[in-house]
Design a protein around this motif. Sequence first.
Motif, PDB file in Angstrom:
ATOM      1  N   GLU A  60       1.238  -1.308  -0.433  1.00  0.00           N
ATOM      2  CA  GLU A  60       0.056  -0.323   0.015  1.00  0.00           C
ATOM      3  C   GLU A  60       0.639   1.169   0.230  1.00  0.00           C
ATOM      4  OE1 GLU A  60      -4.032   0.009   2.270  1.00  0.00           O
ATOM      5  OE2 GLU A  60      -2.772  -1.693   3.973  1.00  0.00           O
ATOM      6  N   ALA A  61       1.028   2.036  -1.222  1.00  0.00           N
ATOM      7  CA  ALA A  61       1.643   3.396  -1.083  1.00  0.00           C
ATOM      8  C   ALA A  61       1.218   4.229  -0.046  1.00  0.00           C
ATOM      9  CB  ALA A  61       1.657   3.715  -2.466  1.00  0.00           C
ATOM     10  N   GLY A  62      -0.169   4.111   0.952  1.00  0.00           N
ATOM     11  CA  GLY A  62      -0.446   5.028   1.586  1.00  0.00           C
ATOM     12  C   GLY A  62      -0.767   6.060   0.933  1.00  0.00           C
ATOM     13  N   ARG A  63      -0.886   7.544   2.097  1.00  0.00           N
ATOM     14  CA  ARG A  63      -1.744   8.467   1.413  1.00  0.00           C
ATOM     15  C   ARG A  63      -1.037   9.523   2.329  1.00  0.00           C
ATOM     16  NH1 ARG A  63      -7.130   8.839   4.097  1.00  0.00           N
ATOM     17  NH2 ARG A  63      -7.112   6.822   4.241  1.00  0.00           N
ATOM     18  N   GLY A  64      -0.147   9.400   2.090  1.00  0.00           N
ATOM     19  CA  GLY A  64       1.167  10.864   2.642  1.00  0.00           C
ATOM     20  C   GLY A  64       0.393  11.370   3.443  1.00  0.00           C
ATOM     21  N   GLY A  65       0.895  12.428   4.012  1.00  0.00           N
ATOM     22  CA  GLY A  65       0.783  13.406   5.378  1.00  0.00           C
ATOM     23  C   GLY A  65       0.385  14.588   5.322  1.00  0.00           C
ATOM     24  N   LYS A  66      -0.008  15.234   6.321  1.00  0.00           N
ATOM     25  CA  LYS A  66      -0.148  16.187   6.760  1.00  0.00           C
ATOM     26  C   LYS A  66       1.048  16.692   7.983  1.00  0.00           C
ATOM     27  CE  LYS A  66      -4.937  16.035   6.001  1.00  0.00           C
ATOM     28  NZ  LYS A  66      -4.874  16.424   4.785  1.00  0.00           N
ATOM     29  N   THR A  67       1.977  17.536   6.934  1.00  0.00           N
ATOM     30  CA  THR A  67       3.091  17.868   8.224  1.00  0.00           C
ATOM     31  C   THR A  67       3.739  18.777   6.958  1.00  0.00           C
ATOM     32  OG1 THR A  67       5.135  16.200   6.255  1.00  0.00           O
ATOM     33  CG2 THR A  67       3.856  14.981   8.495  1.00  0.00           C
ATOM     34  N   ASP A  68       5.073  19.556   7.690  1.00  0.00           N
ATOM     35  CA  ASP A  68       5.806  20.505   6.533  1.00  0.00           C
ATOM     36  C   ASP A  68       6.509  20.290   5.633  1.00  0.00           C
ATOM     37  OD1 ASP A  68       7.514  19.978   8.970  1.00  0.00           O
ATOM     38  OD2 ASP A  68       7.490  21.761   9.389  1.00  0.00           O
ATOM     39  N   LYS A  69       6.644  18.306   5.552  1.00  0.00           N
ATOM     40  CA  LYS A  69       7.696  17.835   4.672  1.00  0.00           C
ATOM     41  C   LYS A  69       7.496  17.695   4.071  1.00  0.00           C
ATOM     42  CE  LYS A  69      11.328  18.297   8.086  1.00  0.00           C
ATOM     43  NZ  LYS A  69      12.289  19.220   7.707  1.00  0.00           N
ATOM     44  N   CYS A  70       6.987  18.724   2.875  1.00  0.00           N
ATOM     45  CA  CYS A  70       6.706  18.874   1.120  1.00  0.00           C
ATOM     46  C   CYS A  70       7.949  19.229   0.692  1.00  0.00           C
ATOM     47  CB  CYS A  70       5.239  19.501   1.221  1.00  0.00           C
ATOM     48  SG  CYS A  70       4.247  19.887   2.699  1.00  0.00           S
ATOM     49  N   VAL A  71       7.164  17.813  -1.269  1.00  0.00           N
ATOM     50  CA  VAL A  71       8.299  18.217  -2.022  1.00  0.00           C
ATOM     51  C   VAL A  71       7.569  19.378  -4.017  1.00  0.00           C
ATOM     52  CG1 VAL A  71      10.234  17.200  -1.443  1.00  0.00           C
ATOM     53  CG2 VAL A  71       8.897  16.039  -3.096  1.00  0.00           C
ATOM     54  N   ASP A  72       7.853  19.701  -4.429  1.00  0.00           N
ATOM     55  CA  ASP A  72       7.184  19.276  -6.028  1.00  0.00           C
ATOM     56  C   ASP A  72       6.906  18.419  -6.489  1.00  0.00           C
ATOM     57  OD1 ASP A  72       7.023  22.475  -5.432  1.00  0.00           O
ATOM     58  OD2 ASP A  72       8.840  22.810  -6.282  1.00  0.00           O
ATOM     59  N   SER A  73       5.788  18.346  -6.363  1.00  0.00           N
ATOM     60  CA  SER A  73       5.885  16.816  -7.854  1.00  0.00           C
ATOM     61  C   SER A  73       5.946  17.340  -8.602  1.00  0.00           C
ATOM     62  CB  SER A  73       3.672  17.008  -7.489  1.00  0.00           C
ATOM     63  OG  SER A  73       3.041  15.411  -8.165  1.00  0.00           O
ATOM     64  N   ASP A 114      -4.987  15.399  -0.979  1.00  0.00           N
ATOM     65  CA  ASP A 114      -6.373  13.975  -1.031  1.00  0.00           C
ATOM     66  C   ASP A 114      -6.195  12.349  -1.085  1.00  0.00           C
ATOM     67  OD1 ASP A 114      -5.496  13.515  -3.633  1.00  0.00           O
ATOM     68  OD2 ASP A 114      -7.113  14.136  -4.594  1.00  0.00           O
ATOM     69  N   GLY A 115      -4.703  12.355  -0.511  1.00  0.00           N
ATOM     70  CA  GLY A 115      -4.381  11.097   0.202  1.00  0.00           C
ATOM     71  C   GLY A 115      -4.389  10.233  -2.027  1.00  0.00           C
ATOM     72  N   SER A 116      -4.824  10.807  -3.129  1.00  0.00           N
ATOM     73  CA  SER A 116      -4.643  10.146  -4.131  1.00  0.00           C
ATOM     74  C   SER A 116      -3.176  10.024  -5.046  1.00  0.00           C
ATOM     75  CB  SER A 116      -5.578  11.130  -4.764  1.00  0.00           C
ATOM     76  OG  SER A 116      -5.083  11.976  -5.225  1.00  0.00           O
ATOM     77  N   SER A 117      -3.042   8.812  -5.743  1.00  0.00           N
ATOM     78  CA  SER A 117      -1.688   9.135  -7.169  1.00  0.00           C
ATOM     79  C   SER A 117      -0.801   9.049  -5.794  1.00  0.00           C
ATOM     80  CB  SER A 117      -1.629  10.011  -8.055  1.00  0.00           C
ATOM     81  OG  SER A 117      -3.002   9.828  -8.334  1.00  0.00           O
ATOM     82  N   ALA A 118      -0.418   8.390  -4.601  1.00  0.00           N
ATOM     83  CA  ALA A 118       0.353   8.441  -3.287  1.00  0.00           C
ATOM     84  C   ALA A 118       1.596   7.750  -4.409  1.00  0.00           C
ATOM     85  CB  ALA A 118       0.330   7.217  -2.145  1.00  0.00           C
ATOM     86  N   VAL A 119       2.958   7.551  -3.690  1.00  0.00           N
ATOM     87  CA  VAL A 119       5.081   7.716  -3.607  1.00  0.00           C
ATOM     88  C   VAL A 119       4.789   6.955  -2.714  1.00  0.00           C
ATOM     89  CG1 VAL A 119       6.410   7.855  -4.696  1.00  0.00           C
ATOM     90  CG2 VAL A 119       4.582   8.823  -6.098  1.00  0.00           C
ATOM     91  N   GLY A 120       5.049   5.539  -2.699  1.00  0.00           N
ATOM     92  CA  GLY A 120       5.420   5.209  -0.713  1.00  0.00           C
ATOM     93  C   GLY A 120       5.307   3.119  -1.319  1.00  0.00           C
ATOM     94  N   PRO A 121       5.140   2.513  -0.687  1.00  0.00           N
ATOM     95  CA  PRO A 121       5.513   0.990  -0.859  1.00  0.00           C
ATOM     96  C   PRO A 121       4.644   0.539  -2.382  1.00  0.00           C
ATOM     97  CG  PRO A 121       4.880   1.331   1.325  1.00  0.00           C
ATOM     98  CD  PRO A 121       4.637   2.488   0.426  1.00  0.00           C
ATOM     99  N   HIS A 122       5.851   0.381  -3.426  1.00  0.00           N
ATOM    100  CA  HIS A 122       4.867   0.037  -4.637  1.00  0.00           C
ATOM    101  C   HIS A 122       5.068  -1.022  -5.180  1.00  0.00           C
ATOM    102  CE1 HIS A 122       6.044   4.445  -6.250  1.00  0.00           C
ATOM    103  NE2 HIS A 122       4.900   4.142  -5.714  1.00  0.00           N
TER     104      HIS A 122
END
Length: 379
Positions: A60-73, A114-122
């Motif tokens: 499951e790639a997850g749903r990201g998070g609501k943190t200040d650790k962000c990068v440009d997609s 919205d947690g969609s199209s996450a990058v994580g465990p692939h």
Amino acid sequence: MRLHRFAAVLAGALSVTMVAPTVANAAPNPNRPWVTVIASRLDNPRGVSVGADGTVVVAEAGRGGKTDKCVDSPEGGKVCLGFTGAITTVTAGQRGIWRQRRFVGGLPSLAGSDGSSAVGPHDVSPYAGGGYVATLGLGGSAQTRLGLGFGGLMLGQTIVVNRDGNNSLSLRTLGDPAAFEARRDPDRQGVDSNPYGVLGTRGGAVATDAGGNTLLTIDRKGAVSTLAVFPNRMVASPEPGGGRVPMQAVPTSVVRGPDGAYYVGQLTGFPFPVGGANVYRVVPGQRPTVYARGFTNIIDLAFDEQGRLLVLEIAKNGLTSGDQSGALIRVDRRGGHTELVPGRLTAPGGLAVGADGSLFVTNRSVVAGRGEVLRIANR
């Protein structure tokens, strides 16, 4: 710039869900595959595998998070780090009840609000040393993950996870494809790494880097080397009078065929032409050759119990169409294509074959909380 459609620390959560199979076909038909939902409420479920004991394992790639650790997609906007990635197991119980269990949680995940199209465990695969080997995506460079702080350092790597008899969880890094891409850039098209498909082997693992356009081998000591590079192809431009433009390969999946060779499916890069994706055959020490062609946006591969190739398309009408209808295609020995369960798949993300010939497909693979695992069997 690479154009991926979904550019593209332990929590150890052990939530257990009991899932009664939901029948997807309207009426029994002995000549039609029978579809049931065996797991649900998953977050961006991607690769799936089946262990020797019949356990179905899902990344499951997850749903990201609501943190200040962000990068440009790469697709625009911001994606933020969270620890919502997971590996889930699904096992058959009595009376057709399937048991859904979070094997490991707390893995890094990047996604928008919205947690969609996450990058994580692939992807995830049984590992010869025990447990499972998994890829953690990135969709950028090693510098990208540095911008995410300590919690993002696992992204772009392959990991091995296991639980012992006392239910104690162990996790270790097996290899670092993102660092390898930064050092070598085998396709010479700029540093970009997004580890995707993975296959456990006797000597470690083989993995595709969808960003680096490579098939990599990773030994048990974590040494990464290039097994194959998939070059650009020239295709028709989507713009009127645009002529032909280079299209990157974007390899997403790797399986071992009945002949012992590796088979790799490509998502393709922009402009994502319908029918433009190939399946490559890779023999170590030789250049990749095209084994089958005429597919659209391949996300996974498998071979069935009769040795026939199965191809999973995340978007049968192309990623730029806005249509999330997927397709599962069986290729016969003459090269003919047969679509299985037409109209049933929505943005599928992973494919595996069970010992009894049943097919397992992750469905709704680019949304959080609504992903599922389907079992497809002939009755």
